[in-house]
Scaffold this motif. Structure first.
Motif, PDB file in Angstrom:
ATOM      1  N   THR A 273       9.639  24.656  -1.230  1.00  0.00           N
ATOM      2  CA  THR A 273       8.776  23.979  -2.204  1.00  0.00           C
ATOM      3  C   THR A 273       7.363  24.518  -2.006  1.00  0.00           C
ATOM      4  OG1 THR A 273       8.538  22.151  -0.636  1.00  0.00           O
ATOM      5  CG2 THR A 273      10.129  21.858  -2.402  1.00  0.00           C
ATOM      6  N   GLY A 274       6.485  24.273  -2.987  1.00  0.00           N
ATOM      7  CA  GLY A 274       5.103  24.730  -2.899  1.00  0.00           C
ATOM      8  C   GLY A 274       4.968  26.209  -3.207  1.00  0.00           C
ATOM      9  N   GLY A 275       3.851  26.777  -2.760  1.00  0.00           N
ATOM     10  CA  GLY A 275       3.592  28.190  -3.021  1.00  0.00           C
ATOM     11  C   GLY A 275       2.975  28.394  -4.389  1.00  0.00           C
ATOM     12  N   LYS A 276       3.398  27.542  -5.336  1.00  0.00           N
ATOM     13  CA  LYS A 276       2.718  27.476  -6.637  1.00  0.00           C
ATOM     14  C   LYS A 276       1.993  26.128  -6.675  1.00  0.00           C
ATOM     15  CE  LYS A 276       6.563  30.074  -8.259  1.00  0.00           C
ATOM     16  NZ  LYS A 276       7.458  29.929  -7.076  1.00  0.00           N
ATOM     17  N   ASN A 277       0.808  26.095  -7.229  1.00  0.00           N
ATOM     18  CA  ASN A 277       0.016  24.857  -7.314  1.00  0.00           C
ATOM     19  C   ASN A 277      -0.296  24.261  -5.947  1.00  0.00           C
ATOM     20  OD1 ASN A 277       0.329  24.835 -10.262  1.00  0.00           O
ATOM     21  ND2 ASN A 277       2.455  24.312  -9.795  1.00  0.00           N
ATOM     22  N   SER A 278      -0.248  25.059  -4.932  1.00  0.00           N
ATOM     23  CA  SER A 278      -0.462  24.576  -3.556  1.00  0.00           C
ATOM     24  C   SER A 278      -0.696  25.747  -2.614  1.00  0.00           C
ATOM     25  CB  SER A 278       0.788  23.810  -3.090  1.00  0.00           C
ATOM     26  OG  SER A 278       0.727  23.599  -1.691  1.00  0.00           O
ATOM     27  N   PRO A 279      -1.486  25.521  -1.556  1.00  0.00           N
ATOM     28  CA  PRO A 279      -1.658  26.575  -0.536  1.00  0.00           C
ATOM     29  C   PRO A 279      -0.542  26.562   0.509  1.00  0.00           C
ATOM     30  CG  PRO A 279      -3.031  24.704   0.012  1.00  0.00           C
ATOM     31  CD  PRO A 279      -2.345  24.358  -1.288  1.00  0.00           C
ATOM     32  N   TYR A 280       0.379  25.591   0.402  1.00  0.00           N
ATOM     33  CA  TYR A 280       1.436  25.466   1.412  1.00  0.00           C
ATOM     34  C   TYR A 280       2.779  25.918   0.864  1.00  0.00           C
ATOM     35  CZ  TYR A 280      -2.016  22.648   3.865  1.00  0.00           C
ATOM     36  OH  TYR A 280      -3.157  22.226   4.488  1.00  0.00           O
ATOM     37  N   LEU A 281       3.588  26.484   1.749  1.00  0.00           N
ATOM     38  CA  LEU A 281       4.976  26.794   1.436  1.00  0.00           C
ATOM     39  C   LEU A 281       5.826  26.107   2.484  1.00  0.00           C
ATOM     40  CD1 LEU A 281       3.205  29.682   1.013  1.00  0.00           C
ATOM     41  CD2 LEU A 281       5.327  30.170  -0.226  1.00  0.00           C
ATOM     42  N   TRP A 282       6.804  25.392   2.002  1.00  0.00           N
ATOM     43  CA  TRP A 282       7.646  24.568   2.873  1.00  0.00           C
ATOM     44  C   TRP A 282       9.065  25.071   2.693  1.00  0.00           C
ATOM     45  CZ3 TRP A 282       7.051  20.801   6.419  1.00  0.00           C
ATOM     46  CH2 TRP A 282       8.045  19.828   6.617  1.00  0.00           C
ATOM     47  N   LEU A 283       9.553  25.791   3.698  1.00  0.00           N
ATOM     48  CA  LEU A 283      10.809  26.502   3.497  1.00  0.00           C
ATOM     49  C   LEU A 283      11.917  25.928   4.366  1.00  0.00           C
ATOM     50  CD1 LEU A 283      11.338  28.849   6.034  1.00  0.00           C
ATOM     51  CD2 LEU A 283       9.108  29.497   5.081  1.00  0.00           C
ATOM     52  N   LYS A 284      13.125  26.074   3.868  1.00  0.00           N
ATOM     53  CA  LYS A 284      14.295  25.672   4.651  1.00  0.00           C
ATOM     54  C   LYS A 284      14.550  26.780   5.666  1.00  0.00           C
ATOM     55  CE  LYS A 284      18.942  23.852   4.160  1.00  0.00           C
ATOM     56  NZ  LYS A 284      18.766  23.471   5.574  1.00  0.00           N
ATOM     57  N   CYS A 285      14.632  26.404   6.928  1.00  0.00           N
ATOM     58  CA  CYS A 285      14.834  27.414   7.968  1.00  0.00           C
ATOM     59  C   CYS A 285      16.173  28.125   7.731  1.00  0.00           C
ATOM     60  CB  CYS A 285      14.838  26.783   9.360  1.00  0.00           C
ATOM     61  SG  CYS A 285      13.325  25.907   9.753  1.00  0.00           S
ATOM     62  N   PRO A 286      16.173  29.450   7.789  1.00  0.00           N
ATOM     63  CA  PRO A 286      17.415  30.208   7.532  1.00  0.00           C
ATOM     64  C   PRO A 286      18.479  29.901   8.588  1.00  0.00           C
ATOM     65  CG  PRO A 286      15.480  31.663   7.635  1.00  0.00           C
ATOM     66  CD  PRO A 286      15.038  30.317   8.113  1.00  0.00           C
TER      67      PRO A 286
ATOM     68  N   ILE B 197       0.872  -1.178   0.000  1.00  0.00           N
ATOM     69  CA  ILE B 197       0.000   0.000   0.000  1.00  0.00           C
ATOM     70  C   ILE B 197       0.904   1.222   0.000  1.00  0.00           C
ATOM     71  CG2 ILE B 197      -1.730   1.296   1.321  1.00  0.00           C
ATOM     72  CD1 ILE B 197      -2.597  -1.388   2.585  1.00  0.00           C
ATOM     73  N   ILE B 198       0.641   2.158  -0.927  1.00  0.00           N
ATOM     74  CA  ILE B 198       1.502   3.327  -1.090  1.00  0.00           C
ATOM     75  C   ILE B 198       0.654   4.590  -0.955  1.00  0.00           C
ATOM     76  CG2 ILE B 198       2.960   4.596  -2.730  1.00  0.00           C
ATOM     77  CD1 ILE B 198       3.145   1.754  -4.242  1.00  0.00           C
ATOM     78  N   TYR B 199       1.049   5.483  -0.095  1.00  0.00           N
ATOM     79  CA  TYR B 199       0.353   6.769   0.009  1.00  0.00           C
ATOM     80  C   TYR B 199       1.082   7.823  -0.806  1.00  0.00           C
ATOM     81  CZ  TYR B 199      -2.596   5.120   3.817  1.00  0.00           C
ATOM     82  OH  TYR B 199      -3.526   4.454   4.561  1.00  0.00           O
ATOM     83  N   ILE B 200       0.316   8.524  -1.633  1.00  0.00           N
ATOM     84  CA  ILE B 200       0.865   9.689  -2.323  1.00  0.00           C
ATOM     85  C   ILE B 200      -0.122  10.829  -2.151  1.00  0.00           C
ATOM     86  CG2 ILE B 200       1.580  10.681  -4.540  1.00  0.00           C
ATOM     87  CD1 ILE B 200       2.316   7.897  -5.497  1.00  0.00           C
ATOM     88  N   CYS B 201       0.378  11.979  -1.741  1.00  0.00           N
ATOM     89  CA  CYS B 201      -0.437  13.181  -1.634  1.00  0.00           C
ATOM     90  C   CYS B 201       0.202  14.232  -2.510  1.00  0.00           C
ATOM     91  CB  CYS B 201      -0.486  13.655  -0.180  1.00  0.00           C
ATOM     92  SG  CYS B 201      -1.370  15.213   0.063  1.00  0.00           S
ATOM     93  N   SER B 202      -0.540  14.660  -3.532  1.00  0.00           N
ATOM     94  CA  SER B 202       0.028  15.632  -4.479  1.00  0.00           C
ATOM     95  C   SER B 202      -1.091  16.522  -5.023  1.00  0.00           C
ATOM     96  CB  SER B 202       0.714  14.888  -5.628  1.00  0.00           C
ATOM     97  OG  SER B 202       1.260  15.789  -6.551  1.00  0.00           O
ATOM     98  N   PRO B 203      -0.946  17.846  -4.913  1.00  0.00           N
ATOM     99  CA  PRO B 203       0.058  18.621  -4.197  1.00  0.00           C
ATOM    100  C   PRO B 203       0.084  18.237  -2.721  1.00  0.00           C
ATOM    101  CG  PRO B 203      -1.271  20.042  -5.626  1.00  0.00           C
ATOM    102  CD  PRO B 203      -1.921  18.716  -5.628  1.00  0.00           C
ATOM    103  N   ASN B 204       1.284  18.211  -2.188  1.00  0.00           N
ATOM    104  CA  ASN B 204       1.502  17.599  -0.888  1.00  0.00           C
ATOM    105  C   ASN B 204       1.192  18.515   0.293  1.00  0.00           C
ATOM    106  OD1 ASN B 204       3.634  16.728   1.434  1.00  0.00           O
ATOM    107  ND2 ASN B 204       3.031  14.969   0.185  1.00  0.00           N
ATOM    108  N   ASN B 205       0.630  17.901   1.318  1.00  0.00           N
ATOM    109  CA  ASN B 205       0.590  18.492   2.638  1.00  0.00           C
ATOM    110  C   ASN B 205       1.576  17.676   3.476  1.00  0.00           C
ATOM    111  OD1 ASN B 205      -0.007  19.594   5.119  1.00  0.00           O
ATOM    112  ND2 ASN B 205      -1.965  18.531   5.357  1.00  0.00           N
ATOM    113  N   PRO B 206       2.603  18.229   4.042  1.00  0.00           N
ATOM    114  CA  PRO B 206       2.855  19.657   4.293  1.00  0.00           C
ATOM    115  C   PRO B 206       3.757  20.367   3.291  1.00  0.00           C
ATOM    116  CG  PRO B 206       4.393  18.338   5.542  1.00  0.00           C
ATOM    117  CD  PRO B 206       3.539  17.369   4.771  1.00  0.00           C
ATOM    118  N   THR B 207       4.331  19.680   2.297  1.00  0.00           N
ATOM    119  CA  THR B 207       5.446  20.314   1.559  1.00  0.00           C
ATOM    120  C   THR B 207       5.015  21.185   0.383  1.00  0.00           C
ATOM    121  OG1 THR B 207       5.813  18.557  -0.072  1.00  0.00           O
ATOM    122  CG2 THR B 207       6.843  18.257   2.087  1.00  0.00           C
TER     123      THR B 207
END
Lengths: 391, 391
Positions: B321-334, B167-177
């Motif tokens: 990642t995200g921000g386009k095609n998604s309501p989520y933005l997943w950023l690398k912490c500065p 069984i494989i889960y895929i979420c796309s556009p992904n939450n949280p990324t």
């Protein structure tokens, strides 16, 4: 992947499809016949004005940013928990609001609650029975054993201390038999369950039809029930919510030292996302003074149908359970006919459709279910035909 | 009874409660601070007028005997099946209406679908991940393995032919990324699943945010998907139904020779009783011309927020990642901060709340989720503060 092989073990029930097919074929052969359905298990009266007003108001809330409701708690809004706690207080039952879980109906919860129990548990269900109690357990691979309900025990079997089981289903007032346990009967089950460390899954969906003040409306009216019973109930029959979908489940914190309450909360927060805000507002309106009054009137309509049918069976000297404290009448087929023979006989000679008891289990054969959910005038007409045919 | 011991193995997640607690404590210590929440995963805009009108009309239907709706088919009304089949045709996907099952939401179905599979199956989920994919399987005693999503693969892991799973889960556009698979990526998963005889549980809840016409909106746009994938989707994000509750699941008849379609129908007819008539009428209104137009406007509102946040991160040179095609933005912490350090830093210095990526799995640490579901003006204000603090 491997599929769940237990699905292969679910018995296919052709009860309602066969009933529908036979009716269709009869109607095709006799287009002039005016067939009356007393087989219907669904409500037919519209939602009451207090509920309709609350639904409209809640829809308006969803139209405005300031009053919009997104995700609510999976277990429901506290306004509905509090209304339900108040309803239980009128039966003399005291519940904490976090023992009350709102859901989309008793059927969902009766199936989903099984997530909380081991697949090795043995399940005790009465026969005859609402088929989903059995099917949901067979799907999960559990062993199912039966408690014989029959004319001898008034279709209200009592526990047998020699039978070991883990999960017990009780539906009272019962579907399909209409029989309702008194306090002594439920007390016996509660004592048995506590002694066995078993859990009772108590389906109270028809409690709103109870009129005898001596009969319990909730299993928690019985001493000791909070340590052994989960109660399922619904707005479906109480307020005509079969197509509007709202129910509730009580998981007492006294059960298994609070473990089941916590597990059910975890199950629901993980695999459920709550009942629509709009629907919960409609459900809460049932507990206003106007709502309660209006709901009682609708229930009175169905109860009058049940009375008409009871009086008919009384006058014909036909043995039955239910009819009082229940929308169902469960009668012994006259002249020792089996369920399906009587079905055909009634359809052919009175143009009345009921439900053959054989469809609910082996002990149902020779019995027949009529319901009080139809139109009042049509029910009176059907009763006249029964008198004429069987008198 | 014996309880299901697997519940003891579910990890307790304190993510959102810890976020709320830290925010509360900060606000108590700094009552003057104007805190902006970019952590919100729920919609905030009201239902659109076309849906509101349909809901009111359906409430009126329930007020009158002639138009009253009791039990409907558990799998939903055909008017909604047909509307959804039409929606899929606009993506170039052809479905039979009996492959479409209406439910109270993707979360319920994503959990309940597991009834169909053996407890022995091995489950592959990406890390980081929406926690319920893991929890629902742990509850059932299944083995869960992880596919590493990370900056190296753009948080879009591809299958490893050497890994066996069922069984494989895929979420796309992904939450949280927020990352969305392109056709080649999904094609790789479909080929892997078919080769393994595995099933893909495809969560498409955020497909409505896809704007790039090159990206698939349904897994069935990929050749071979109908023999390996079940797709889950929802009106929650598409039309603001998080508190109104309606979703759908596609179980193709080509999957396991039609067996899963039949099993899901059996599961739903046994353990579910359908979505409220009123809600299904509201959902169907989304597919009218006016409804579609209005929904697009609401989605446009959130997309504008996503754009504001994307541009801010772009201008700061922060990887995401995200921000386009998604309501989520997943950023690398500065500055190589870990998730919780960055959370505290942002709260303290910008009075902005987000969600620490560490709460979604081990690969989430060092990352941070922002969402586009807030108020537009507040989102702009938050973006200004981010620029000031991190610029």
């Amino acid at each position: 992947m491997q599929i769940n092989q237990n699905f292969d073990n679910i018995a296919q029930s052709y009860l309602f499809s066969t009933v529908a097919k036979k009716q269709r074929e009869f109607q095709a052969a006799h287009p002039e016949a005016d067939v009356i359905k007393l087989s219907i298990g669904d409500v037919t009266r519209p939602l009451v004005p207090a509920v309709i007003d609350a639904l409209h108001a809640a829809v308006e809330d969803q139209a405005r940013q300031e009053t919009f409701h997104g995700y609510g708690d999976e277990q429901g809004y506290s306004f509905l928990h509090e209304a339900l706690a108040g309803y239980y207080r009128t039966h003399g039952v005291s519940l904490d609001t976090d023992e009350i879980f709102i859901s989309d109906g008793a059927k969902s919860d009766l199936g989903n609650i099984l997530d909380l129990f081991s697949a090795d548990n043995t399940v005790l269900v009465p026969d005859p029975v609402y088929p989903v109690y059995v099917d949901t357990n067979v799907m999960a691979g559990r062993k199912v054993i039966f408690a014989d309900a029959n004319a001898g025990n008034g279709f209200l079997p009592l526990p047998d201390a020699g039978t070991a089981c883990d999960i017990i289903y009780i539906c009272s007032p019962n579907n399909p038999t209409g029989a309702a346990y008194d306090r002594a009967g439920l007390q016996a089950w509660v004592e048995y369950a506590n002694a066995q460390h078993a859990v009772i899954l108590y389906d109270a969906a028809y409690e709103c039809f109870i009129e005898d003040t001596g009969l319990p409306r909730s299993i928690y009216e019985i001493e000791g029930a909070k340590t052994c019973a989960v109660e399922f109930c619904s707005f479906s029959k109480m307020a005509g919510f079969t197509g509007t979908r709202c129910g509730w489940t009580i998981v007492p914190k006294a059960l298994a030292d609070g473990k089941l309450n916590k597990m059910w909360l975890r199950r629901q927060t993980t695999k459920f996302n709550g009942v629509p805000y709009i629907v919960q507002k409609g459900a809460a309106a049932c507990f206003t003074e106007a709502g309660m009054q209006q709901i009682r009137e609708t229930l009175g309509y169905y109860k009058q149908n049940a009375k008409v049918l009871s009086e008919t069976l009384d006058s014909l000297g036909i043995w039955y359970t239910g009819g009082k404290n229940s929308p169902y009448l469960w009668l012994k087929c006259p002249n020792s006919m089996d369920s399906w023979t009587f079905f055909d006989y009634l359809l052919e000679h009175a143009h009345v459709v009921g439900t053959p008891g054989a469809g609910f289990g082996k002990n149902g054969d020779g019995f027949f279910r009529l319901t009080a959910f139809g139109d009042q005038q049509r029910t009176v007409e059907a009763a006249e035909r029964l008198k004429k045919l069987l008198g």
